[in-house]
Motif scaffolding. Structure first.
Motif, PDB file in Angstrom:
ATOM      1  N   LYS A   1       0.617  -1.288   0.439  1.00 46.21           N
ATOM      2  CA  LYS A   1       0.102  -0.483   0.028  1.00 46.21           C
ATOM      3  C   LYS A   1       0.566   1.583   0.250  1.00 46.21           C
ATOM      4  O   LYS A   1       2.123   1.201   0.950  1.00 46.21           O
ATOM      5  N   PHE A   2       0.651   2.834  -1.110  1.00 42.77           N
ATOM      6  CA  PHE A   2       1.103   3.456  -0.399  1.00 42.77           C
ATOM      7  C   PHE A   2       1.286   4.317   0.784  1.00 42.77           C
ATOM      8  O   PHE A   2       0.341   4.222   0.810  1.00 42.77           O
ATOM      9  N   GLY A   3       2.611   4.454   1.459  1.00 40.73           N
ATOM     10  CA  GLY A   3       2.597   5.573   2.139  1.00 40.73           C
ATOM     11  C   GLY A   3       3.003   4.195   3.162  1.00 40.73           C
ATOM     12  O   GLY A   3       3.730   4.426   4.095  1.00 40.73           O
ATOM     13  N   THR A   4       2.902   2.985   2.640  1.00 41.83           N
ATOM     14  CA  THR A   4       4.046   1.954   4.238  1.00 41.83           C
ATOM     15  C   THR A   4       5.073   1.488   3.239  1.00 41.83           C
ATOM     16  O   THR A   4       5.473   1.906   2.282  1.00 41.83           O
ATOM     17  N   ALA A   5       5.830   0.836   4.021  1.00 37.95           N
ATOM     18  CA  ALA A   5       7.663   0.448   3.905  1.00 37.95           C
ATOM     19  C   ALA A   5       7.428  -0.836   5.020  1.00 37.95           C
ATOM     20  O   ALA A   5       7.384  -0.554   5.617  1.00 37.95           O
ATOM     21  N   LEU A   6       9.134  -1.086   4.394  1.00 34.67           N
ATOM     22  CA  LEU A   6       9.428  -2.170   5.488  1.00 34.67           C
ATOM     23  C   LEU A   6      10.956  -1.823   5.757  1.00 34.67           C
ATOM     24  O   LEU A   6      11.687  -1.278   5.127  1.00 34.67           O
ATOM     25  N   TYR A   7      10.650  -1.495   7.387  1.00 32.56           N
ATOM     26  CA  TYR A   7      11.905  -0.232   7.892  1.00 32.56           C
ATOM     27  C   TYR A   7      13.194  -1.096   8.397  1.00 32.56           C
ATOM     28  O   TYR A   7      12.748  -1.931   9.208  1.00 32.56           O
TER      29      TYR A   7
ATOM     30  N   VAL B   1      23.464  -6.077  14.111  1.00 33.32           N
ATOM     31  CA  VAL B   1      21.413  -6.653  14.373  1.00 33.32           C
ATOM     32  C   VAL B   1      21.475  -5.838  12.599  1.00 33.32           C
ATOM     33  O   VAL B   1      21.075  -4.277  13.527  1.00 33.32           O
ATOM     34  N   ILE B   2      20.242  -6.596  11.954  1.00 32.14           N
ATOM     35  CA  ILE B   2      19.536  -5.688  11.077  1.00 32.14           C
ATOM     36  C   ILE B   2      18.545  -6.318  10.977  1.00 32.14           C
ATOM     37  O   ILE B   2      17.977  -7.623  11.037  1.00 32.14           O
ATOM     38  N   MET B   3      17.060  -5.516  11.862  1.00 32.03           N
ATOM     39  CA  MET B   3      15.906  -6.352  11.887  1.00 32.03           C
ATOM     40  C   MET B   3      15.215  -4.475  11.025  1.00 32.03           C
ATOM     41  O   MET B   3      15.748  -4.566  10.533  1.00 32.03           O
ATOM     42  N   LEU B   4      13.399  -5.883  10.925  1.00 33.96           N
ATOM     43  CA  LEU B   4      12.933  -5.008  10.406  1.00 33.96           C
ATOM     44  C   LEU B   4      11.668  -5.207  10.385  1.00 33.96           C
ATOM     45  O   LEU B   4      10.962  -6.173  11.440  1.00 33.96           O
ATOM     46  N   SER B   5      10.948  -3.751   9.985  1.00 30.55           N
ATOM     47  CA  SER B   5       9.271  -4.199  10.271  1.00 30.55           C
ATOM     48  C   SER B   5       8.642  -3.413   9.629  1.00 30.55           C
ATOM     49  O   SER B   5       9.368  -2.086   8.849  1.00 30.55           O
ATOM     50  N   PRO B   6       7.856  -3.796   9.062  1.00 34.05           N
ATOM     51  CA  PRO B   6       7.051  -3.465   8.180  1.00 34.05           C
ATOM     52  C   PRO B   6       5.741  -2.127   8.627  1.00 34.05           C
ATOM     53  O   PRO B   6       5.339  -2.052   9.988  1.00 34.05           O
ATOM     54  N   VAL B   7       5.727  -0.857   8.101  1.00 34.36           N
ATOM     55  CA  VAL B   7       5.127   0.764   8.911  1.00 34.36           C
ATOM     56  C   VAL B   7       4.317   1.037   7.855  1.00 34.36           C
ATOM     57  O   VAL B   7       4.687   0.861   6.788  1.00 34.36           O
ATOM     58  N   GLY B   8       3.659   1.947   8.577  1.00 30.74           N
ATOM     59  CA  GLY B   8       2.484   2.797   7.869  1.00 30.74           C
ATOM     60  C   GLY B   8       3.460   4.190   7.950  1.00 30.74           C
ATOM     61  O   GLY B   8       4.470   4.882   8.073  1.00 30.74           O
ATOM     62  N   ALA B   9       3.006   5.503   8.202  1.00 24.97           N
ATOM     63  CA  ALA B   9       2.374   6.345   8.247  1.00 24.97           C
ATOM     64  C   ALA B   9       3.258   6.588   9.547  1.00 24.97           C
ATOM     65  O   ALA B   9       2.489   6.053  10.486  1.00 24.97           O
ATOM     66  N   TYR B  10       4.971   7.334   9.521  1.00 22.24           N
ATOM     67  CA  TYR B  10       5.217   7.946  10.876  1.00 22.24           C
ATOM     68  C   TYR B  10       4.184   8.794  12.183  1.00 22.24           C
ATOM     69  O   TYR B  10       4.512   8.562  13.080  1.00 22.24           O
ATOM     70  N   TYR B  11       3.529   9.448  11.498  1.00 25.15           N
ATOM     71  CA  TYR B  11       2.901  10.474  11.628  1.00 25.15           C
ATOM     72  C   TYR B  11       1.363  10.884  11.674  1.00 25.15           C
ATOM     73  O   TYR B  11       0.640   9.820  11.032  1.00 25.15           O
ATOM     74  N   GLU B  12       0.649   9.556  13.004  1.00 23.61           N
ATOM     75  CA  GLU B  12      -0.786   9.933  12.966  1.00 23.61           C
ATOM     76  C   GLU B  12      -2.292  10.216  11.836  1.00 23.61           C
ATOM     77  O   GLU B  12      -2.945   9.959  11.398  1.00 23.61           O
ATOM     78  N   HIS B  13      -1.389  11.729  12.210  1.00 20.51           N
ATOM     79  CA  HIS B  13      -1.772  12.729  11.141  1.00 20.51           C
ATOM     80  C   HIS B  13      -0.809  13.262   9.893  1.00 20.51           C
ATOM     81  O   HIS B  13      -2.000  13.968   8.700  1.00 20.51           O
ATOM     82  N   GLY B  14      -0.677  11.886   9.473  1.00 15.49           N
ATOM     83  CA  GLY B  14      -0.268  11.943   8.221  1.00 15.49           C
ATOM     84  C   GLY B  14       0.616  13.067   8.044  1.00 15.49           C
ATOM     85  O   GLY B  14       1.670  13.583   8.376  1.00 15.49           O
ATOM     86  N   PHE B  15       0.524  13.640   6.275  1.00 20.09           N
ATOM     87  CA  PHE B  15       0.977  14.861   5.358  1.00 20.09           C
ATOM     88  C   PHE B  15       0.633  16.455   6.082  1.00 20.09           C
ATOM     89  O   PHE B  15       0.973  17.309   5.705  1.00 20.09           O
ATOM     90  N   ASP B  16      -0.487  16.261   7.627  1.00 22.29           N
ATOM     91  CA  ASP B  16      -1.062  17.256   7.956  1.00 22.29           C
ATOM     92  C   ASP B  16       0.412  18.041   8.245  1.00 22.29           C
ATOM     93  O   ASP B  16       1.194  17.666   9.567  1.00 22.29           O
ATOM     94  N   PRO B  17       0.470  19.886   8.617  1.00 23.99           N
ATOM     95  CA  PRO B  17       1.451  20.315   9.047  1.00 23.99           C
ATOM     96  C   PRO B  17       1.197  19.855  10.570  1.00 23.99           C
ATOM     97  O   PRO B  17       0.485  20.094  11.319  1.00 23.99           O
TER      98      PRO B  17
END
Length: 357
Positions: free
Chosen positions: A129-135, A158-174
């Motif tokens: 999904k757009f906005g997601t990534a594997l951190y 160690v290299i660990m992997l974490s599937p993530v969504g947006a970092y901020y809950e309010h998304g792209f809002d200022p």
């Protein structure tokens, strides 16, 4: 290719719902590890099940903080390839942090090889999904069992992997920033330019106070004069002043962000003037008073571009661009994410395609 020992789990977990990922709470089935010992060097590269470590109370990192980490992202493209954004640049910065913390240098090619093999094992964990990534979180910490201040002789990577969504809950809002004039984070000659846990620990108190006062994050000033702008807790900062992008120069107390570097390079490609220099908070407020402060935004791996809607310094609040995301922030966000998801051609060689799902 680096020979990596495989110790894979037989019990694969169910993949998480992409709509509810959040950030940094879910981890994949496996991790990459490697160990260091004085006289033996880095050795025993292994992909093994993600697990807790047994750790002695005397482990040196717990007492003296000799540790570093990084943050990289992998993305699933529309044609189901796995793309990693600027991985070797991030790993080179990892080594710079290692140097500052007296941690032995790593072979970037060997670590990258291990990462690619880990991504091959865990490729189904990369969300689409757009906005997601594997951190991707590389980490090195000292493992000597010793209570006494010295440079350690043993380390774990160690290299660990974490599937993530947006970092901020309010998304792209200022976001709203408090300009911090009481607490300090780092000073020249210290650890400020290293990605090390101590830097983040130093930012926590001011961040908590700012949140209690209704702000999203802290904008740090320099530790000596308390007047020159440095960075935000989790990102670098960029100002658009009278058509020019200005970001604080890397003077030894600021992390050299990879997204920061990407933004500067893209802006210059577009013919914009993009300057790295010392800038004071007084100059910024004067630019706002003259109507020349057009946009403010943060840059970072986690959030990519984070628009800033307001700044408050010594109780005086200024609102930027009517608390709306500006056109350059929008354009840069689109440009960076289009590259990361391989929607446009990468003419800089920033994207590595490591495997296909």
């Amino acid at each position: 290719m680096t020979k990596v020992r495989l110790n894979l789990t037989k019990e694969r977990r169910s993949l998480p719902d992409e709509a509810t990922l959040g950030f940094g709470r879910i981890f994949t089935d496996h991790m990459f590890t490697m160990t260091y010992e004085t006289g033996k060097g880095w050795h025993n590269p292994t992909i093994e099940p993600y697990r807790d470590f047994d750790m002695s109370p005397s482990t040196m990192t717990l007492h003296y903080g000799q540790a570093i980490f990084e943050g990289i992202k992998a993305f699933k493209t529309a044609d189901h390839r796995i793309a990693v954004f600027r991985p070797k640049d991030y790993l080179a910065r990892f080594n710079r942090s290692a140097d500052i913390l007296c941690i032995p240098q790593m072979d970037v090619e060997a670590v990258y090889d291990g990462l690619k093999q880990l991504l091959e094992v865990e490729k189904n964990w990369v969300p689409s999904k757009f906005g997601t990534a594997l951190y991707i979180r590389p980490l090195v910490f000292a493992t000597d069992h010793y209570v006494g201040v010295k440079v350690a002789d043993t380390y774990k990577l160690v290299i660990m992997l974490s599937p993530v969504g947006a970092y901020y809950e309010h998304g792209f809002d200022p976001v709203s920033l408090k300009v911090e004039d009481k607490f300090v984070r780092a000073c020249p000659g210290g650890l400020g330019e290293a990605k090390t846990p101590a830097n983040y620990a130093a930012s926590l108190r001011a961040g908590e106070v700012a949140v209690q006062e209704g702000f999203d994050q802290v904008l740090w000033l320099d530790a000596v004069h308390r007047k020159y702008i440095e960075e935000v807790g989790s990102m670098n900062i960029v100002f658009k002043i009278n058509g020019e992008l200005v970001t604080p120069a890397l003077t030894g107390s600021i992390l050299g962000g990879m997204t920061r570097r990407t933004v500067l390079e893209l802006a210059r490609d577009w013919g914009m003037k993009a300057t790295e220099r010392v800038i004071s908070i007084d100059e910024l407020y004067e630019a706002h008073a003259k109507g020349q402060l057009e946009e403010v935004f943060g840059t970072g791996t986690a959030a990519v571009i984070s628009p800033v809607g307001s700044l408050t310094w010594k109780g005086k609040k200024i609102v930027i661009n009517n608390n709306q995301t500006g056109p350059i922030a929008h354009k840069l966000f689109t440009a960076v994410t289009d590259l990361q998801y391989a929607k446009v051609q990468d003419t800089h060689g920033w994207v590595d395609f490591v495997t296909k799902v």
